[in-house]
Design a protein around this motif. Structure first.
Motif, PDB file in Angstrom:
ATOM      1  N   UNK A  37      15.303  61.577  60.235  1.00 23.90           N
ATOM      2  CA  UNK A  37      15.463  60.574  61.290  1.00 23.90           C
ATOM      3  C   UNK A  37      14.104  60.134  61.829  1.00 23.90           C
ATOM      4  N   UNK A  38      13.130  61.038  61.852  1.00 30.34           N
ATOM      5  CA  UNK A  38      11.820  60.707  62.424  1.00 30.34           C
ATOM      6  C   UNK A  38      10.897  59.981  61.448  1.00 30.34           C
ATOM      7  N   UNK A  39      11.314  59.792  60.207  1.00 26.45           N
ATOM      8  CA  UNK A  39      10.469  59.104  59.229  1.00 26.45           C
ATOM      9  C   UNK A  39      10.383  57.610  59.532  1.00 26.45           C
ATOM     10  N   UNK A  40       9.315  56.992  59.060  1.00 29.08           N
ATOM     11  CA  UNK A  40       9.191  55.538  59.187  1.00 29.08           C
ATOM     12  C   UNK A  40      10.134  54.876  58.178  1.00 29.08           C
ATOM     13  N   UNK A  80      11.448  56.353  54.721  1.00 30.05           N
ATOM     14  CA  UNK A  80      12.890  56.575  54.621  1.00 30.05           C
ATOM     15  C   UNK A  80      13.467  55.963  53.347  1.00 30.05           C
ATOM     16  N   UNK A  81      12.880  54.865  52.902  1.00 27.61           N
ATOM     17  CA  UNK A  81      13.352  54.225  51.675  1.00 27.61           C
ATOM     18  C   UNK A  81      13.130  55.108  50.449  1.00 27.61           C
ATOM     19  N   UNK A  82      12.197  56.036  50.536  1.00 25.70           N
ATOM     20  CA  UNK A  82      11.887  56.915  49.410  1.00 25.70           C
ATOM     21  C   UNK A  82      12.801  58.135  49.345  1.00 25.70           C
ATOM     22  N   UNK A  83      13.628  58.330  50.363  1.00 26.85           N
ATOM     23  CA  UNK A  83      14.544  59.467  50.405  1.00 26.85           C
ATOM     24  C   UNK A  83      15.873  59.042  49.781  1.00 26.85           C
ATOM     25  N   UNK A 111      21.117  57.690  64.037  1.00 25.46           N
ATOM     26  CA  UNK A 111      20.272  58.695  64.680  1.00 25.46           C
ATOM     27  C   UNK A 111      18.935  58.123  65.113  1.00 25.46           C
ATOM     28  N   UNK A 112      18.413  57.169  64.359  1.00 27.35           N
ATOM     29  CA  UNK A 112      17.144  56.532  64.717  1.00 27.35           C
ATOM     30  C   UNK A 112      17.294  55.686  65.981  1.00 27.35           C
ATOM     31  N   UNK A 113      18.502  55.173  66.214  1.00 26.55           N
ATOM     32  CA  UNK A 113      18.737  54.337  67.392  1.00 26.55           C
ATOM     33  C   UNK A 113      18.927  55.164  68.659  1.00 26.55           C
ATOM     34  N   UNK A 114      19.371  56.404  68.508  1.00 27.44           N
ATOM     35  CA  UNK A 114      19.572  57.261  69.675  1.00 27.44           C
ATOM     36  C   UNK A 114      18.228  57.732  70.209  1.00 27.44           C
ATOM     37  N   UNK A 115      18.192  58.055  71.475  1.00 30.31           N
ATOM     38  CA  UNK A 115      16.944  58.521  72.078  1.00 30.31           C
ATOM     39  C   UNK A 115      16.776  60.008  71.801  1.00 30.31           C
ATOM     40  N   UNK A 116      15.757  60.365  71.037  1.00 30.73           N
ATOM     41  CA  UNK A 116      15.574  61.772  70.676  1.00 30.73           C
ATOM     42  C   UNK A 116      15.239  62.657  71.869  1.00 30.73           C
ATOM     43  N   UNK A 146       7.218  65.610  49.083  1.00 32.25           N
ATOM     44  CA  UNK A 146       6.233  64.655  48.566  1.00 32.25           C
ATOM     45  C   UNK A 146       5.621  63.866  49.719  1.00 32.25           C
ATOM     46  N   UNK A 147       6.454  63.437  50.641  1.00 35.48           N
ATOM     47  CA  UNK A 147       5.954  62.676  51.792  1.00 35.48           C
ATOM     48  C   UNK A 147       5.033  63.542  52.645  1.00 35.48           C
TER      49      UNK A 147
END
Length: 181
Positions: A42-45, A49-52, A65-70, A101-102
């Motif tokens: 969720x914390x990836x850019x 994220x496209x590489x996952x 999850x990215x839209x929710x406030x962590x 890899x990331x």
């Protein structure tokens, strides 16, 4: 206290333990690990994220999850649990490999930048001896430009001026030899 009592001889056979599977504690640790992996995802850019490799359902859950406030809301924690639950029913090895890899790419880039900073410090502190060593490793560098930057950086240090040449030297080294380190 009533109940079925087993004779001690029954516990001495180690083969019985094999059929019991993982303990409840182990299952809980595995679930928490998947939940932490979900938090990392969720914390990836967006570009990372496209590489996952995520299936559609998991990708939608990650986007939500990215839209929710962590860390500020209980809903984020519950959503991470949901992502972990989704991941339990999937093969996570490709996801783990992509995440590693990331992570390794970041540490490799940081190591390169650190080496550049070390070269810059050596050039300023040691002068021509460090410059000769650098030039022997990287022939394509402009010796005259580096000498000028070293002189200017030393003057800036002596006069307590802003480190313009210091930064310029780093940018020059980064542009010329970063990929070669």
């Amino acid at each position: 206290m009533t109940g079925i009592k087993r004779p001690m001889s029954q516990y001495q056979d180690d083969n019985e333990w094999e059929d019991w599977g993982p303990s409840k504690s182990q299952l809980k640790r595995d679930a928490e690990a998947l939940q932490k992996m979900g938090e990392e995802i969720v914390s990836l850019s967006h570009s990372e994220l496209e590489k996952i490799p995520l299936d559609e359902e998991l990708a939608e859950a990650v986007e939500l999850g990215r839209k929710l406030k962590p860390k500020k809301d209980e809903s984020f924690r519950r959503h991470l649990q949901f992502i972990g639950r989704l991941m339990r029913s999937r093969d996570v090895e490709p996801i783990v490999e992509a995440l590693s890899i990331i992570k390794n790419r970041h540490s490799t880039v940081n190591a390169r930048l650190h080496r550049l900073e070390q070269w810059r410090e050596r050039l300023i502190n040691e002068g021509d001896s460090a410059l000769n060593e650098l030039m022997s490793q990287f022939h394509e560098l402009d010796r005259q430009k580096l000498r000028q930057l070293i002189r200017t950086a030393n003057k800036e240090r002596e006069l307590n001026k802003p480190p313009v040449a210091y930064r310029e030297m780093y940018q020059y080294l980064r542009g010329e030899i970063e990929d070669l380190l």
